[in-house]
Every structure is written in C-alpha cells, then in structure tokens.
Design an enzyme around this catalytic site. Structure first.
Site, PDB file in Angstrom:
ATOM      1  N   ASP A  12       0.830  -1.203   0.000  1.00 13.21           N
ATOM      2  CA  ASP A  12       0.000   0.000   0.000  1.00 13.21           C
ATOM      3  C   ASP A  12       0.868   1.259   0.000  1.00 13.21           C
ATOM      4  O   ASP A  12       1.960   1.259   0.578  1.00 13.21           O
ATOM      5  CB  ASP A  12      -0.903  -0.020   1.251  1.00 13.21           C
ATOM      6  N   HIS A  29       2.400   3.195  -9.099  1.00 14.56           N
ATOM      7  CA  HIS A  29       2.298   1.748  -9.333  1.00 14.56           C
ATOM      8  C   HIS A  29       3.516   1.245 -10.121  1.00 14.56           C
ATOM      9  O   HIS A  29       4.037   0.168  -9.869  1.00 14.56           O
ATOM     10  CB  HIS A  29       1.010   1.420 -10.096  1.00 14.56           C
ATOM     11  N   LEU A 123      12.375 -19.998  -4.065  1.00 19.49           N
ATOM     12  CA  LEU A 123      11.151 -19.308  -3.651  1.00 19.49           C
ATOM     13  C   LEU A 123       9.969 -19.535  -4.616  1.00 19.49           C
ATOM     14  O   LEU A 123      10.165 -19.566  -5.830  1.00 19.49           O
ATOM     15  CB  LEU A 123      11.483 -17.808  -3.627  1.00 19.49           C
TER      16      LEU A 123
HETATM   17  C1  FPP Z   1      -2.149   0.048  -3.283  1.00 20.19           C
HETATM   18  O1  FPP Z   1      -1.625   1.359  -3.285  1.00 20.19           O
HETATM   19  C2  FPP Z   1      -1.587  -0.707  -4.385  1.00 20.19           C
HETATM   20  C3  FPP Z   1      -2.313  -1.363  -5.325  1.00 20.19           C
HETATM   21  C4  FPP Z   1      -3.777  -1.381  -5.361  1.00 20.19           C
HETATM   22  C5  FPP Z   1      -1.658  -2.071  -6.424  1.00 20.19           C
HETATM   23  C6  FPP Z   1      -0.379  -2.738  -6.088  1.00 20.19           C
HETATM   24  C7  FPP Z   1       0.449  -2.784  -7.316  1.00 20.19           C
HETATM   25  C8  FPP Z   1       1.791  -2.688  -7.371  1.00 20.19           C
HETATM   26  C9  FPP Z   1       2.661  -2.651  -6.176  1.00 20.19           C
HETATM   27  C10 FPP Z   1       2.511  -2.591  -8.649  1.00 20.19           C
HETATM   28  C11 FPP Z   1       2.161  -3.597  -9.660  1.00 20.19           C
HETATM   29  C12 FPP Z   1       2.400  -4.981  -9.203  1.00 20.19           C
HETATM   30  C13 FPP Z   1       3.004  -5.909  -9.933  1.00 20.19           C
HETATM   31  C14 FPP Z   1       3.130  -7.295  -9.418  1.00 20.19           C
HETATM   32  C15 FPP Z   1       3.575  -5.614 -11.242  1.00 20.19           C
HETATM   33  P1  FPP Z   1      -2.618   2.566  -3.417  1.00 20.19           P
HETATM   34  O2  FPP Z   1      -2.787   2.892  -4.851  1.00 20.19           O
HETATM   35  O3  FPP Z   1      -3.910   2.250  -2.706  1.00 20.19           O
HETATM   36  O4  FPP Z   1      -1.854   3.704  -2.661  1.00 20.19           O
HETATM   37  P2  FPP Z   1      -2.482   4.875  -1.796  1.00 20.19           P
HETATM   38  O5  FPP Z   1      -3.138   4.232  -0.594  1.00 20.19           O
HETATM   39  O6  FPP Z   1      -1.309   5.710  -1.434  1.00 20.19           O
HETATM   40  O7  FPP Z   1      -3.459   5.583  -2.679  1.00 20.19           O
END
Ligand code: FPP
Length: 234
Positions: A12, A29, A123
């Site tokens: 997150d 992202h 892994l």
């Molecule tokens: C939450 O942060 C994150 C997500 C919903 C997506 C997670 C994706 C990645 C880490 C990158 C892509 C993954 C791969 C495997 C290629 P948020 O957007 O809710 O952040 P915020 O709370 O600061 O808004």
C-alpha cells in the site's frame, strides 16, 4: 532457526508516493513494480520458501477505469519483462484469485509464467490477482457444495471440513502465512488471506510501498524471529 516459511505483503502507498513526488498515481504503481522485484529477490536470498503479494483485489475494480487499465497493462508487462528474474533465480510463479475475468492476453501471460517456472525449486512467488478472501472462501464453498452430497457433508466432523476447505482454497498447497506485512500506514487486513493468516505475526509500517527497502525487511525479520508464537497454546 525460527524463520518464516510464508510471508504475505499488502503493498500500500503507491498513490501517496506519487502524489508526494508531484506525479500521477499510476507512476506510483510503476515504481511499486520495481519494489516487487527487490522484495522477491530478498526473499529468495533469505531462503524463504513462499511470498504472496496482494497485487489486485476484488475491490480494486472500484478505482477509475484509467487506473485499473494501467494496472492490468503493468501486470502484463511485468509478467513478460521479469521472466529472466524467475529463470535466473529459479523462482516459481503462481497466481491466486479469480483470473477468469482478465483479458485473454493477461490470462495467457499468467498461465505461461506459471507453466515455465513450475519446476523451479527456490522461492515460490504468489501474486494475488482479482483476489479477495470472501470471494475465495465463497468459491471454495460452491466447489464443495457441488461435489459433496448432503449426506456426506452432514457426516463430516468440523476438523474434516477444515481440512477440506484448506485443500480447496486457492492456496491449497501452500503453508499458512507466518508473517503479514502491510506498508502505507493503515492497520487493517483488507480481505487478504483471512483464513490463511489466522496465526500470522502482523507487521505494519508507515513506509510507502515504493520507499520500502530491504534494510527495513531485515529488521522486521529480526523482530519476527524474536517473537514467541504459541498458536493458542501455552
Ligand atoms: C495500493 O496502493 C496498491 C495497489 C492497489 C496495487 C499494487 C500494485 C503494485 C505494487 C505494482 C504492480 C504490481 C506488480 C506485481 C507488477 P494505493 O494505490 O492504494 O496507494 P495509496 O493508498 O497511497 O493511494
């Protein structure tokens, strides 16, 4: 050694990271995907057998279409571009969640990486994709209800039912989660591996996912190894 067999992570803070840099949320992202690689290699180096990452939840569809489309694209590119990492480090890839509604190209990228890494013995990295615990448990319930007769079901003990649920969840062959890490400052589990993390040690850090470095993981791991886990016993 008191090492975790299975670490799960809620990634997150990508959006906030991007905002703080004056960038679009989607750039967060993109940066986050780089950390996925670092964290995966860290786990492999530490000889941790299983790592599950919450990449897209059943609730993430509520985000603006432009962000959802970006995430789908990013995921597909990641699965292609990172193939050498899985091959070089002998890492096995698996997906959990309901991938049936993804585009054919994304589904194929997932199935291909699962296939070409199936005999890898280092892994196992598991991506949770269109995953939510409620959805997973409901799908398991439907599967069992469709395969067992009412008389068979009625004759089962609760421990037999627990074994059956374990054997039919998306995580069927994986050990329970030992260590659950959430970045980004929120202290909640957000429908992630609710059944499998029943006895997990929880770690919450305010570090935003793109800022996570392996030094912080090292200290969390040290903390984990000091903890006394009793699993409800004395
Ligand atoms: C939450 O942060 C994150 C997500 C919903 C997506 C997670 C994706 C990645 C880490 C990158 C892509 C993954 C791969 C495997 C290629 P948020 O957007 O809710 O952040 P915020 O709370 O600061 O808004």
């Amino acid at each position: 050694m008191n090492m975790p067999k299975h670490i799960a992570m809620i990634m997150d803070g990508n959006g906030r990271w991007a905002k703080a840099q004056g960038k679009k949320r989607t750039q967060g992202h993109k940066e986050g995907a780089k950390i996925v690689r670092d964290v995966t290699q860290w786990c492999a180096n530490k000889h941790i057998p299983y790592l599950t990452l919450y990449a897209f939840s059943t609730e993430n569809w509520k985000r603006p279409k432009i962000e959802v489309d970006f995430l789908m694209n990013l995921l597909e590119k990641y699965l292609h571009n990172e193939q050498p990492m899985y091959m070089k480090n002998h890492i096995r890839f698996r997906a959990i969640g309901d991938i049936s509604i993804f585009s054919t190209t994304l589904k194929n990228a997932i199935l291909e990486l699962e296939h070409i890494t199936q005999n890898h013995t280092n892994l196992t990295q598991i991506l949770a994709l269109n995953y939510g615990s409620h959805d997973e448990i409901a799908r398991t319930f439907i599967k069992l209800a469709n395969t067992l007769s009412p008389t068979h079901l009625a004759a089962l003990s609760t421990s037999e039912v627990i074994d059956m649920i374990n054997a039919n969840l998306d995580t069927a062959t994986l050990p329970d989660v030992d260590m659950l890490i959430r970045t980004g400052g929120e202290k909640r589990i957000s429908n992630f591996l609710l059944w499998q993390a029943s006895y997990a040690e929880l770690f919450f850090t305010s570090t935003l996912w793109p800022n996570l470095r392996t030094q912080e993981l090292d200290s969390m791991l040290e903390d984990f190894m000091q903890r006394k886990r009793r699993f409800g016993g004395l």
